[in-house]
Design a protein around this motif. Structure first.
Motif, short mmCIF file in Angstrom:
data_model
loop_
_atom_site.label_atom_id
_atom_site.label_comp_id
_atom_site.label_asym_id
_atom_site.label_seq_id
_atom_site.Cartn_x
_atom_site.Cartn_y
_atom_site.Cartn_z
N UNK A 130 0.83 -1.20 0.00
CA UNK A 130 0.00 0.00 0.00
C UNK A 130 0.86 1.25 0.00
N UNK A 131 1.97 1.23 0.73
CA UNK A 131 2.88 2.38 0.73
C UNK A 131 3.46 2.61 -0.67
N UNK A 132 3.73 1.54 -1.39
CA UNK A 132 4.24 1.69 -2.75
C UNK A 132 3.14 2.16 -3.70
N UNK A 133 1.90 1.68 -3.47
CA UNK A 133 0.81 2.04 -4.37
C UNK A 133 0.46 3.51 -4.31
N UNK A 400 -10.30 -7.26 6.50
CA UNK A 400 -10.67 -6.53 5.29
C UNK A 400 -10.34 -5.05 5.40
N UNK A 401 -10.67 -4.43 6.53
CA UNK A 401 -10.40 -3.00 6.67
C UNK A 401 -8.92 -2.71 6.80
N UNK A 402 -8.18 -3.60 7.45
CA UNK A 402 -6.73 -3.41 7.52
C UNK A 402 -6.10 -3.52 6.14
N UNK A 403 -6.58 -4.47 5.34
CA UNK A 403 -6.06 -4.62 3.99
C UNK A 403 -6.39 -3.41 3.12
N UNK A 404 -7.57 -2.81 3.34
CA UNK A 404 -7.98 -1.66 2.55
C UNK A 404 -7.18 -0.40 2.92
N UNK A 405 -6.88 -0.24 4.21
CA UNK A 405 -6.18 0.97 4.67
C UNK A 405 -5.28 0.59 5.84
N UNK A 406 -4.10 0.01 5.56
CA UNK A 406 -3.23 -0.42 6.67
C UNK A 406 -2.85 0.71 7.61
N UNK A 407 -2.58 1.90 7.08
CA UNK A 407 -2.17 3.00 7.95
C UNK A 407 -3.31 3.46 8.84
N UNK A 408 -4.55 3.34 8.34
CA UNK A 408 -5.70 3.73 9.15
C UNK A 408 -5.84 2.90 10.40
N UNK A 409 -5.26 1.70 10.41
CA UNK A 409 -5.30 0.84 11.58
C UNK A 409 -4.64 1.50 12.79
N UNK A 730 9.31 6.85 3.45
CA UNK A 730 8.83 7.64 2.30
C UNK A 730 8.02 8.87 2.71
N UNK A 731 7.24 8.78 3.78
CA UNK A 731 6.39 9.91 4.18
C UNK A 731 7.17 10.98 4.95
N UNK A 736 13.17 8.42 -1.39
CA UNK A 736 12.43 8.70 -2.62
C UNK A 736 11.06 8.05 -2.56
N UNK A 737 9.98 8.81 -2.78
CA UNK A 737 8.64 8.30 -2.54
C UNK A 737 8.14 7.31 -3.57
N UNK A 738 8.79 7.18 -4.71
CA UNK A 738 8.29 6.30 -5.74
C UNK A 738 9.24 5.13 -5.91
N UNK A 739 8.94 3.96 -5.31
CA UNK A 739 9.83 2.81 -5.44
C UNK A 739 9.96 2.37 -6.88
N UNK A 740 11.06 1.73 -7.18
CA UNK A 740 11.32 1.26 -8.53
C UNK A 740 11.44 -0.25 -8.52
#
Length: 748
Positions: A130-133, A400-409, A730-731, A736-740
Motif C-alpha cells: 500500500x505504501x508503494x501504491x 478486510x479494513x486493515x487490507x484496505x487501509x493499513x495506515x488507518x489501523x 517515504x512519508x 524517494x517516494x516512488x519505489x522502482x
C-alpha cells in the motif's frame, strides 16, 4: 502419548487432583520423560506447560480470531521500522513462512507456528504494498505565492473558512515530477465555494504536511502520505473557475457524492436557522463535522458523546436496521407476496444496499467501512439462514479494513470502533443465554426494564472498551460518558435516525423541510445533553500521554480477555491494568523544541510546561494535551527571571537551569560567543555550526531531525527527536517516494 496423558491429567479431571499429581500425571510424565524421576524437579514447570497446552487445545474454536491480530501486527511492524525495507522483503517473508508451514504440516504445533508467521508476513506485505501504491511526490519546502490549478474533489465547510482538496494540480513553481498528487488549500468562507468537479485556479502559499509536534505525537505527515496529500496551504484570493472536460469513471461517482453532501448542507442551512443545530444536523446527514463550532465539539468530547458526530457503526447499523424492518413490514402487508416471496431475505438485501449508499454519502470513513462490512455479513447471514452475530464476523471485518487501509489501523477511529464492537460481542456471548431466559419470563414492563438495562450495560462496556484508546490518542477521560449516552443514544436511535432516513427520501423532491425540522428537535436534545454533562464538575480530565509499551499491553490484554472463553482469559486483565497505569510512570521532557525552532517549552518546578509564545497553534496545543494539562504555566519573560527562577532572559536569549544542567536558548547570534563554552546544551533557530557546546540544536539540526525533546539528567542531557522515532521513511521525505521495480519501471 506421554505428553497427551499429562495434558489430560491437568485439564480433563481437575476434581480428582489432591494438590500434587494424580496417577495419570505420574504415568504420563514417566512415559514422556523416563522412569528415573528426574523430571520431578521440574514438575511445576511441566505442570504449568501442560495446563497451558490443555487450555489452548480446549479453545481451538477461537484460534481463528487471532488471524486478524497477526495480520494487523505485521502491518504495525512495517510502520514501526526506522528504515524503508527493500521491495522484496515482504514477498520473501510470505514465501519463507509458506514454505515453513508446508514443511511442518504434519506437526500441528509447527503448522500453527508457520501459519502465524505467514499471517504476520502477509500483513507486512500488504502495508508495504500500500505504501508503494500510494507513493507520490511530497512538497519539500514552503512555496509562497504559487499559482495552483487543479480539479476540486472535496469541499470542507469549517467555521470561517472552506478547505478545498485539489486533485492532479499544476503548481507554477514546481516541475511535473515534483508536483504532489493532491493538495489541500484553505480559503475564506466569504468566497463562494466552487462546485466539486470544477477546475479552479488560485494563488496560494503551500507547505509540506506538518510532521509530529514532538517525538511520539500524532504523525499527520504519514496520514497525509496515505491520503495522497502532498501539500497543504492557504489562499487569500477567490478561486477562478476554469473550463475543463468532465471527469469519468469512479472519479465522477466520487464527485457526485461530494455534490450531494454539499446539497444536503445547503438544504439544512436553509431550513434550520440556528447555525450550531444546523451544523450538527448536517454532520449526521453528510458526515461533515468540520462546520461544528469548537465550543460545541468540546462539549461533545467532554461529555463522552463525540462518537455520535463521527459517522460510525451505530449510524450505519441503525439505518440498515430501520430500512430492513420497514421493507419487511411493507412486503408483509400483501399476503400474496408474503406467502410466495422470501420477504425477510429481500429486506436484508435492502439493508445491505442502504448501508452501502449511506457510507458513500458520508464519505466512507474507516469506521463506517468496517460497519458496512459487518452489516453486509449480518444481512448476508440472514439471507443464508445463519447466526448473524459472531466474533468471527469482527475478525473478517478487521482483516478486510486493515487490507484496505493499513495506515488507518494506527488511528483512533479504527481502534475505538473495533474495541467497542469486540467488547460488546464478547459480553453478548457470555450473557445472551441468561438474557433470553429472563426475557421469556417477563411481561412488557419487565422487558422495558431489561431494554433500559441493556442500554446501560452497552454504554458501560463501550465506554470501558474505548477508554484506553481515548487515553492514548487524546489523553482524556469523560467521567459522565455512561450517563450522557444513556440519554443521547435512545434519542439518536428512535428519533434522529428515523427522521434522517425520511429526509433522505424527500430531499430529491425538495420536500425535506418537515423531516429536517423534526430531526433537529432530537439533535437539539442531544446538544443540550452534551452541554449539560460537559458543564458538570470533573466532566473530563486529561492525563499524561500513555507510553507505546503500555498501550500495546492494554491492546493485547484486551484481545486476550475477549478472544478466549475459558478462565485463563482473565490473565489479560492484568496486562490491561498494568498498561493503564503507565501514564503515571511516563517521564515527560524537561524541554521541548518545535521543528522550526519558533516555539520552545521548559518544565517549571511544579511540573507544568512554560512556553516561549502563546499555545495557540497545533504544536503548543499538542504539547499541553500530551502533558495532560489544560493550560500552560506563565510564559517566558522578555527580560528578567521566570519559571520559578529557573529561567533568566534578556534581549539575546534565555538560560534555563534545572537538575544541575544549564541550557541556552538563543534569540540572536550575538549570544553564541558567550554561551557556547558555558552551557550543557545550546538551542535556537540560528546557525551554530562553530559552537563547541556538548549539545547543539540549531536550525540545520531542526530542519534535519524535526522537533526535539530533551531530558536533563545527572549524567547529561538525553535527546530524542522526531527523526529518531520515525527514521527515514517515504512519508518523511527522507526516502524517494516512488519505489522502482527490478525492471526499472516506476510503480504507479
Amino acid at each position: 502419548m506421554g505428553v497427551k496423558r499429562i495434558v489430560a491429567a491437568v485439564t480433563e479431571r481437575p476434581a480428582e487432583r489432591d494438590g500434587a499429581f494424580n496417577e495419570d500425571w505420574e504415568e504420563g510424565a514417566a512415559a514422556a520423560f523416563g522412569s528415573s524421576g528426574w523430571w520431578r524437579w521440574l514438575s511445576p514447570v511441566l505442570w504449568g506447560w501442560a495446563w497451558l497446552v490443555g487450555e489452548l487445545a480446549a479453545e481451538r474454536e477461537r484460534w481463528v480470531l487471532w488471524i486478524p491480530v497477526g495480520f494487523g501486527g505485521g502491518a504495525a511492524l512495517y510502520f514501526g521500522l526506522r528504515f524503508e525495507p527493500p521491495w522484496w522483503v515482504g514477498l520473501a517473508a510470505v514465501g519463507a513462512a509458506a514454505l515453513l508451514m508446508l514443511g511442518l504440516r504434519r506437526w500441528l504445533a509447527g503448522l500453527l507456528v508457520g501459519l502465524g508467521l505467514l499471517v504476520v508476513a502477509a500483513g507486512f506485505l500488504v502495508a508495504q504494498g500500500e505504501a508503494a501504491r500510494v507513493a507520490a511526490p511530497i512538497l519539500s519546502r514552503e512555496l509562497g505565492s504559487a499559482v495552483v490549478t487543479g480539479r476540486v474533489m472535496a469541499v470542507e465547510r469549517r467555521p470561517g473558512a472552506l478547505r478545498l482538496t485539489l486533485r492532479d494540480p499544476v503548481v507554477s513553481k514546481l516541475k511535473p515530477e515534483e508536483t504532489p498528487k493532491a493538495v489541500r488549500i484553505r480559503i475564506s468562507d466569504k468566497h463562494a465555494p466552487p462546485a466539486p468537479g470544477a477546475m479552479v485556479r488560485l494563488r496560494a502559499t503551500l507547505s509540506p504536511p506538518p510532521p509530529p509536534a514532538e517525538p511520539g505525537a500524532f504523525d499527520f505527515q504519514r496520514r497525509a502520505y496515505f491520503m495522497g496529500l502532498g501539500a497543504t496551504g492557504f489562499s487569500v484570493g477567490s478561486p477562478e473557475i476554469l473550463d475543463a472536460p468532465p471527469v469519468t469513471g469512479w472519479s465522477q461517482t466520487s464527485i457526485w457524492f461530494e455534490q450531494a453532501r454539499g446539497y444536503i448542507a445547503q438544504r439544512v442551512a436553509a431550513t434550520i436557522a440556528d447555525p450550531v443545530e444546523a451544523s450538527v444536523t448536517a454532520a449526521l446527514l453528510n458526515g461533515e463535522e468540520f462546520a461544528i463550532p469548537d465550543a460545541t465539539m468540546d462539549a461533545f468530547r467532554f461529555s463522552g458523546l463525540a462518537h455520535l458526530l463521527s459517522i460510525s457503526g451505530l449510524h450505519v447499523g441503525i439505518a440498515a436496521g430501520i430500512l430492513f424492518y420497514v421493507v419487511r413490514a411493507l412486503l408483509a402487508l400483501s399476503p400474496w407476496i408474503a406467502l410466495r416471496w422470501p420477504i425477510k431475505k429481500i429486506a436484508a438485501l435492502f439493508g445491505i444496499l442502504s448501508a452501502l449508499a449511506y457510507t458513500l454519502l458520508v464519505g466512507a470513513p474507516l469506521p463506517t467501512v468496517r460497519s458496512v462490512l459487518m452489516t453486509g455479513m449480518i444481512m448476508g447471514a440472514v439471507m443464508l439462514d445463519r447466526d448473524p452475530l459472531s466474533m468471527r464476523l469482527v475478525a473478517f471485518a478487521g482483516i478486510a479494513t486493515t487490507a484496505m487501509d493499513p495506515e488507518g489501523m494506527l488511528g483512533p477511529s479504527f481502534q475505538m470502533s473495533f474495541a467497542a464492537v469486540v467488547a460488546l460481542i464478547a459480553a453478548f456471548e457470555r450473557i445472551s443465554e441468561p438474557l433470553a431466559v429472563w426475557r421469556r419470563g417477563f411481561g412488557w414492563f419487565g422487558r422495558s426494564v431489561l431494554y433500559v438495562g441493556g442500554i446501560v450495560l452497552t454504554s458501560v462496556i463501550a465506554t470501558l472498551a474505548t477508554l484506553p484508546f481515548s487515553l492514548f490518542h487524546f489523553q482524556q477521560i469523560a467521567f459522565y460518558g455512561v450517563l450522557s449516552n444513556m440519554i443521547a443514544i435512545p434519542i439518536t436511535s428512535f428519533w434522529v435516525m428515523p427522521w434522517s432516513l425520511i429526509a433522505y427520501a424527500l430531499l430529491p423532491f425538495g420536500l425535506e423541510a418537515p423531516a429536517l425540522i423534526a430531526m433537529n428537535w432530537g439533535d437539539r436534545a442531544v446538544i443540550a445533553t452534551a452541554v449539560f454533562f460537559a458543564g458538570l464538575p470533573w466532566s473530563s480530565i486529561t492525563v499524561p500521554a500513555m507510553s507505546a509499551g503500555g498501550f500495546m499491553a492494554v491492546v493485547l490484554g484486551g484481545i486476550w480477555l475477549c478472544a478466549w472463553t475459558r478462565p485463563w482469559r482473565w490473565v489479560g486483565l492484568i496486562a490491561v491494568i498494568g498498561g493503564l497505569a503507565t501514564p503515571a510512570l511516563v517521564q515527560r521532557p524537561d524541554i521541548l523544541v518545535s521543528g522550526d525552532g519558533k516555539l520552545m517549552g521548559v518544565r517549571a518546578a511544579s511540573g507544568r510546561l512554560s512556553l516561549s509564545a502563546k499555545a495557540e497553534g497545533r504544536t503548543g496545543e499538542s504539547w499541553l494535551q500530551r502533558d495532560g494539562e489544560p493550560q500552560a504555566a506563565a510564559p517566558w519573560p522578555l527580560s528578567g527571571r521566570g519559571v520559578d527562577d529557573r529561567l533568566a532572559c534578556d534581549a539575546l536569549g534565555c538560560l534555563y537551569r534545572a537538575h544541575g544542567r544549564t541550557v541556552s536558548f538563543i534569540r540572536l547570534p550575538d549570544a553564541l560567543d558567550e554561551d557556547c563554552g558555558a552551557v550543557d546544551a545550546l538551542i535556537g533557530p540560528v546557525s551554530a555550526r562553530a559552537c563547541r557546546a556538548p549539545l547543539v540544536i540549531d536550525r540545520w539540526r531542526l530542519r534535519r531531525e524535526g522537533a526535539h525533546a530533551l531530558y536533563l539528567e545527572a549524567g547529561g542531557v538525553r535527546v530524542d527527536s522526531v527523526r529518531d522515532r520515525r527514521g527515514d521513511r517515504p512519508w518523511t521525505g527522507s526516502v524517494p517516494p516512488r519505489p522502482v521495480l527490478p525492471s526499472g519501471a516506476p510503480r504507479d
